[in-house]
Design a protein around this motif. Structure first.
Motif, PDB file in Angstrom:
ATOM      1  N   GLU A  11      -0.111  12.306  19.414  1.00  0.00           N
ATOM      2  CA  GLU A  11       1.059  11.394  19.779  1.00  0.00           C
ATOM      3  C   GLU A  11       0.851   9.850  19.878  1.00  0.00           C
ATOM      4  OE1 GLU A  11       4.042  12.672  22.698  1.00  0.00           O
ATOM      5  OE2 GLU A  11       4.726  14.193  21.654  1.00  0.00           O
ATOM      6  N   ALA A  12      -0.414   9.673  20.393  1.00  0.00           N
ATOM      7  CA  ALA A  12      -0.754   8.099  20.633  1.00  0.00           C
ATOM      8  C   ALA A  12      -1.054   7.539  19.124  1.00  0.00           C
ATOM      9  CB  ALA A  12      -1.749   8.169  21.573  1.00  0.00           C
ATOM     10  N   ILE A  13      -1.201   8.352  18.460  1.00  0.00           N
ATOM     11  CA  ILE A  13      -1.590   7.650  16.813  1.00  0.00           C
ATOM     12  C   ILE A  13      -0.405   7.995  15.854  1.00  0.00           C
ATOM     13  CG2 ILE A  13      -3.225   7.476  14.975  1.00  0.00           C
ATOM     14  CD1 ILE A  13      -4.224   6.599  17.413  1.00  0.00           C
ATOM     15  N   ASP A  14       0.088   9.038  15.883  1.00  0.00           N
ATOM     16  CA  ASP A  14       1.184   9.796  14.808  1.00  0.00           C
ATOM     17  C   ASP A  14       1.766  10.888  15.412  1.00  0.00           C
ATOM     18  OD1 ASP A  14       2.491  10.609  12.809  1.00  0.00           O
ATOM     19  OD2 ASP A  14       0.962   9.982  11.326  1.00  0.00           O
ATOM     20  N   PRO A  15       3.066  10.605  15.964  1.00  0.00           N
ATOM     21  CA  PRO A  15       3.790  11.548  16.755  1.00  0.00           C
ATOM     22  C   PRO A  15       4.265  12.416  15.703  1.00  0.00           C
ATOM     23  CG  PRO A  15       4.954   9.328  16.484  1.00  0.00           C
ATOM     24  CD  PRO A  15       3.391   9.087  16.112  1.00  0.00           C
ATOM     25  N   LYS A  16       4.349  12.385  14.372  1.00  0.00           N
ATOM     26  CA  LYS A  16       5.016  13.126  13.293  1.00  0.00           C
ATOM     27  C   LYS A  16       4.153  14.079  12.719  1.00  0.00           C
ATOM     28  CE  LYS A  16       8.742   9.622  12.607  1.00  0.00           C
ATOM     29  NZ  LYS A  16       9.315   8.888  11.621  1.00  0.00           N
ATOM     30  N   LEU A  17       2.787  13.651  12.342  1.00  0.00           N
ATOM     31  CA  LEU A  17       2.140  14.609  11.623  1.00  0.00           C
ATOM     32  C   LEU A  17       0.713  15.061  12.029  1.00  0.00           C
ATOM     33  CD1 LEU A  17       2.454  12.756   8.163  1.00  0.00           C
ATOM     34  CD2 LEU A  17       3.521  14.907   8.770  1.00  0.00           C
ATOM     35  N   PRO A  18       0.284  16.230  12.073  1.00  0.00           N
ATOM     36  CA  PRO A  18      -1.053  16.584  12.406  1.00  0.00           C
ATOM     37  C   PRO A  18      -2.294  15.403  11.753  1.00  0.00           C
ATOM     38  CG  PRO A  18      -0.242  18.166  10.763  1.00  0.00           C
ATOM     39  CD  PRO A  18       0.871  17.383  11.091  1.00  0.00           C
ATOM     40  N   ALA A  19      -3.276  15.506  12.607  1.00  0.00           N
ATOM     41  CA  ALA A  19      -4.333  14.701  12.022  1.00  0.00           C
ATOM     42  C   ALA A  19      -4.751  14.890  10.594  1.00  0.00           C
ATOM     43  CB  ALA A  19      -5.619  14.912  12.996  1.00  0.00           C
ATOM     44  N   THR A  20      -4.923  16.286  10.249  1.00  0.00           N
ATOM     45  CA  THR A  20      -4.989  16.638   8.948  1.00  0.00           C
ATOM     46  C   THR A  20      -4.340  15.791   8.052  1.00  0.00           C
ATOM     47  OG1 THR A  20      -6.038  18.789   9.753  1.00  0.00           O
ATOM     48  CG2 THR A  20      -5.420  18.502   7.587  1.00  0.00           C
ATOM     49  N   LEU A  21      -3.162  15.613   8.188  1.00  0.00           N
ATOM     50  CA  LEU A  21      -2.190  15.161   7.269  1.00  0.00           C
ATOM     51  C   LEU A  21      -1.886  13.787   7.355  1.00  0.00           C
ATOM     52  CD1 LEU A  21       0.354  18.342   6.964  1.00  0.00           C
ATOM     53  CD2 LEU A  21      -1.865  17.871   5.685  1.00  0.00           C
ATOM     54  N   SER A  22      -2.503  13.040   8.583  1.00  0.00           N
ATOM     55  CA  SER A  22      -2.291  11.760   8.766  1.00  0.00           C
ATOM     56  C   SER A  22      -2.950  10.681   8.317  1.00  0.00           C
ATOM     57  CB  SER A  22      -1.848  11.652  10.496  1.00  0.00           C
ATOM     58  OG  SER A  22      -1.868  10.407  10.925  1.00  0.00           O
ATOM     59  N   GLU A  23      -2.213   9.752   7.389  1.00  0.00           N
ATOM     60  CA  GLU A  23      -3.216   8.483   7.138  1.00  0.00           C
ATOM     61  C   GLU A  23      -3.239   7.573   8.152  1.00  0.00           C
ATOM     62  OE1 GLU A  23      -2.555   5.086   3.729  1.00  0.00           O
ATOM     63  OE2 GLU A  23      -1.228   6.362   4.162  1.00  0.00           O
ATOM     64  N   LYS A  24      -2.597   7.593   9.162  1.00  0.00           N
ATOM     65  CA  LYS A  24      -3.007   6.801  10.498  1.00  0.00           C
ATOM     66  C   LYS A  24      -4.009   7.091  11.097  1.00  0.00           C
ATOM     67  CE  LYS A  24       2.046   5.618  11.461  1.00  0.00           C
ATOM     68  NZ  LYS A  24       3.054   5.700  12.238  1.00  0.00           N
ATOM     69  N   VAL A  25      -4.251   8.754  11.197  1.00  0.00           N
ATOM     70  CA  VAL A  25      -5.551   8.965  11.926  1.00  0.00           C
ATOM     71  C   VAL A  25      -6.908   9.085  10.883  1.00  0.00           C
ATOM     72  CG1 VAL A  25      -6.439  11.172  12.909  1.00  0.00           C
ATOM     73  CG2 VAL A  25      -4.278  10.710  13.429  1.00  0.00           C
ATOM     74  N   LEU A  26      -6.693   9.535   9.839  1.00  0.00           N
ATOM     75  CA  LEU A  26      -7.974   9.733   8.680  1.00  0.00           C
ATOM     76  C   LEU A  26      -8.051   8.558   8.356  1.00  0.00           C
ATOM     77  CD1 LEU A  26      -7.139  13.177   7.068  1.00  0.00           C
ATOM     78  CD2 LEU A  26      -8.150  12.781   9.196  1.00  0.00           C
ATOM     79  N   THR A  27      -7.366   7.692   7.734  1.00  0.00           N
ATOM     80  CA  THR A  27      -7.567   6.401   6.925  1.00  0.00           C
ATOM     81  C   THR A  27      -7.826   5.284   8.357  1.00  0.00           C
ATOM     82  OG1 THR A  27      -7.029   7.052   4.954  1.00  0.00           O
ATOM     83  CG2 THR A  27      -7.029   4.658   5.419  1.00  0.00           C
ATOM     84  N   GLY A  28      -6.623   5.172   8.674  1.00  0.00           N
ATOM     85  CA  GLY A  28      -6.420   4.214   9.703  1.00  0.00           C
ATOM     86  C   GLY A  28      -7.464   4.188  10.971  1.00  0.00           C
ATOM     87  N   LEU A  29      -7.487   5.355  11.684  1.00  0.00           N
ATOM     88  CA  LEU A  29      -8.605   5.632  12.726  1.00  0.00           C
ATOM     89  C   LEU A  29      -9.880   5.755  12.367  1.00  0.00           C
ATOM     90  CD1 LEU A  29      -9.007   5.696  15.933  1.00  0.00           C
ATOM     91  CD2 LEU A  29      -8.201   7.955  15.586  1.00  0.00           C
ATOM     92  N   LEU A  30     -10.125   7.000  11.684  1.00  0.00           N
ATOM     93  CA  LEU A  30     -11.583   7.459  11.188  1.00  0.00           C
ATOM     94  C   LEU A  30     -12.347   6.398  10.525  1.00  0.00           C
ATOM     95  CD1 LEU A  30     -13.858   9.497  11.794  1.00  0.00           C
ATOM     96  CD2 LEU A  30     -12.467  10.700  10.100  1.00  0.00           C
ATOM     97  N   ARG A  31     -11.481   6.121   9.105  1.00  0.00           N
ATOM     98  CA  ARG A  31     -12.160   5.277   8.278  1.00  0.00           C
ATOM     99  C   ARG A  31     -12.167   3.736   8.536  1.00  0.00           C
ATOM    100  NH1 ARG A  31     -15.091   8.589   5.170  1.00  0.00           N
ATOM    101  NH2 ARG A  31     -14.004   9.705   3.671  1.00  0.00           N
ATOM    102  N   GLU A  32     -11.237   3.205   8.953  1.00  0.00           N
ATOM    103  CA  GLU A  32     -11.138   1.603   9.102  1.00  0.00           C
ATOM    104  C   GLU A  32     -11.343   1.270  10.528  1.00  0.00           C
ATOM    105  OE1 GLU A  32      -7.119   0.841   8.252  1.00  0.00           O
ATOM    106  OE2 GLU A  32      -7.496   0.965   6.063  1.00  0.00           O
ATOM    107  N   GLU A  33     -11.178   1.981  11.539  1.00  0.00           N
ATOM    108  CA  GLU A  33     -11.529   1.600  13.220  1.00  0.00           C
ATOM    109  C   GLU A  33     -12.907   2.122  13.278  1.00  0.00           C
ATOM    110  OE1 GLU A  33      -8.755   2.103  16.313  1.00  0.00           O
ATOM    111  OE2 GLU A  33      -7.010   1.887  14.780  1.00  0.00           O
TER     112      GLU A  33
END
Length: 595
Positions: A285-307
């Protein structure tokens, strides 16, 4: 100079081959004729070769590199892969596969060689990456003849990064000999929730620093033996109360907790040079309250790749799990995951679901929903790993050599030693150790693996051993009373409890009824170490971390169970709790015998 000329000539053959499909087909039984590993190998040389290969690939061949189907045997686990698996490799150009539950090292090698042979006969002959979950050794997915280590929580209990690295090295040696080049291990999940129904003993423990150091050590061990590693399940599956195999978990902690607790081991993994990271089917929820990490651009690209600046392969967890498949379907979810930033889709469903995955991705590229640039980025990462790990020239393995390498006596000795170091003596009210040289009546009871524990007691001691096992993990009242009646004739009692989340009340009642006999009772937790909180007055208690949530391990090859019995009869325990047991036993607690 001669080597340089040879390499240039080989590359010219490759260029001629990929520009002429007919010529490639004529040479397809030996892909080495048109793809050569850069010499000397380097990231720069590998990247150049990967890009030249991509330039000659069709869209379908590129999509194939981004899907990892599970293989299917013809009928039973001791049979070779079926024609549908061949079709997935040769007609859909699968670039990798995941394998589960095969017979033995020799058979496994032949099975993997068959898969690679099929791949070698495709237009470009690109080798497969063959993968498996080998979390506690190659025994995890090879049924017999290999080495079994404790689960990660047991490794965490040893507090030794040297142990963690050694376990990984041995596992990788066996894996590579059988043709596996990718292991989905280690788990970097911090198990902060005692009721976690899916991680549990698969985690190193509840503290980020412990999980981080052990994760880094295992990555070093695996990759030193040329096996691709995956830290999982990003960004953390350790605080869930829902099993993502059956539902969609959500975690509600704040961003600071995410960063300080759950992301720390993944940051350590990236620092250790981990090849890949596997996603979690968990809503953060702290990153993307709508989609699981597997499907979330905020998690995979925003958090993992970019941050976090991760440049390796991002692979999804199995997309057939209910957390994903029941809500989005295999094909649509695959497209969502690639758009979010994943590189490889793990397609573990039926043949029809696998085909749906390939075709959905192809249609998404054709329609422009997925850009060719986005696809090429992921294909390059996959090919880079194949080049890095020398799969173009060394895809096949020797079954006889695999049989020799697996389960070497020194590997077995090391596994037994690690198991003894992991066993945690949590409580001892002056009842342990038992005297192995005294004839006594010992009653062994429990809900699973009782025969193995009883046999281990018989083998180590001169005791008269009787045993009883419940019909399920939730014994009926009449069963509990039967056990208590049998225990009346015993001098001492050993009871094995097993929990994969909270301990069932029926098991706690079993222990209490055995205590009411007035005989000394020693309990051994076979799964999670928290069981003692439900029967706190037991005389002695050991945590073995032996069996995960599936409870499917073969006890004849589980050193942790034998090690528990050894400790009961006087072997020195070495484990320290990698978790806290309520307000009873703190993190780091562990007893030992006075010398």
């Amino acid at each position: 100079m001669k080597k340089l000329v040879t390499k240039v000539c080989c590359f010219m053959v490759f260029l001629l081959a990929v520009s002429s499909p007919n010529l490639v087909l004529a040479k397809s039984q030996s892909s080495e004729e048109h793809f050569k590993y850069p010499n000397p190998p380097s990231d720069k040389a590998n990247k150049g070769m990967a890009r030249r290969i991509i330039a000659h690939m069709t869209v379908k061949e590129k999509i194939g590199q981004l899907v990892m189907p599970v293989t299917h045997p013809q009928h039973a686990i001791d049979e070779m892969p079926d024609d549908e698996t061949r079709e997935i490799i040769q007609d859909y150009y699968a670039g990798s596969v995941i394998i589960a539950n095969k017979k033995d090292p020799e058979f496994m090698s032949k099975y993997n060689n068959q898969l690679q042979e099929w791949a070698s006969k495709t237009r470009l002959g690109i080798p497969l990456i063959i993968s498996a979950d080998l979390e506690y050794g190659t025994t995890h997915n090879v049924v017999q003849g290999t080495t079994t280590f404790p689960h990660q929580m047991g490794i965490g209990a040893t507090r030794s990064t040297k142990v963690a690295e050694t376990v990984a090295r041995i596992t990788a040696k066996e894996a590579r000999a059988m043709g596996f080049s990718w292991n989905f291990s280690p788990l970097a999940d911090v198990n902060t929730n005692p009721n976690n129904p899916v991680i549990g003993v698969r985690s190193f423990g509840e503290k980020s620093d412990l999980v981080s150091s052990m994760t880094s050590a295992m990555i070093k061990g695996y990759q030193s033996e040329d096996v691709i590693t995956s830290a999982k399940h990003f960004p953390g599956h350790g605080n869930t109360e829902v099993d993502s195999h059956f539902g969609l978990p959500t975690v509600t902690y704040d961003r600071e907790t995410l960063k300080e607790v759950h992301l720390a081991p993944f940051k350590a993994a990236i620092g250790a040079g981990v090849d890949s990271i596997m996603t979690a089917h968990v809503i953060i929820e702290a990153i993307d309250p709508k989609l699981p990490a597997t499907l979330s651009e905020k998690v995979l690209t925003g958090l993992l790749r970019e941050e976090m600046n991760f440049a390796g392969i991002i692979i999804t967890d199995a997309m057939s799990m209910d957390a994903i498949d029941e809500r989005w379907g295999s094909g649509h979810a695959a497209v969502m995951a690639l758009k979010a930033g994943a590189d490889i889709i793990m397609a573990t469903g039926s043949h029809e679901e696998q085909v749906e995955t390939f075709e959905s991705l192809y249609q998404a590229v054709e329609s422009g929903e997925l850009s060719k640039k986005r696809i090429n980025e992921s294909v390059e990462r996959v090919l880079m790993q194949k080049l890095k790990h020398d799969l173009f020239e060394n895809r096949f393995v020797d079954p006889e050599k695999a049989k020799e390498i697996a389960a070497q006596p020194d590997f077995q000795e090391k596994a037994a030693e690690v198991a003894r170091q992991s066993i945690t003596l949590v409580k001892n009210d002056n009842v342990l150790p038992f005297d192995k040289h005294t004839e006594q009546n010992i009653f062994v009871a429990g809900v699973t693996e009782v025969d193995f524990v009883a046999s281990a007691v018989q083998n180590i001691s001169e005791a008269n051993v009787t045993s009883w096992q419940a019909s399920s993990h939730t014994p009926k009242e009449e069963e509990v009373q039967e056990a208590a009646a049998l225990a009346e004739n015993a001098d001492k009692i050993i009871v094995a409890t097993y929990s994969k989340s909270g301990l069932p009340d029926e098991q706690a009642q079993l222990v209490k009824e055995l205590q009411d006999t007035g005989k000394p009772v020693v309990a051994v937790s076979l799964g999670l170490p928290y069981d003692v909180a439900e029967y706190p007055k037991v005389d002695g208690y050991l945590a073995s971390y032996a069996i995960d949530k599936w409870g499917s391990d073969n006890p004849t090859v589980l050193p942790a169970l034998k090690a528990s019995v050894d400790v009961i009869f006087g072997a020195q325990s070495g484990g320290k709790l990698p978790v806290t047991i309520e307000d009873m036993y703190p993190y780091g607690h562990g007893l030992s015998y006075n010398k």
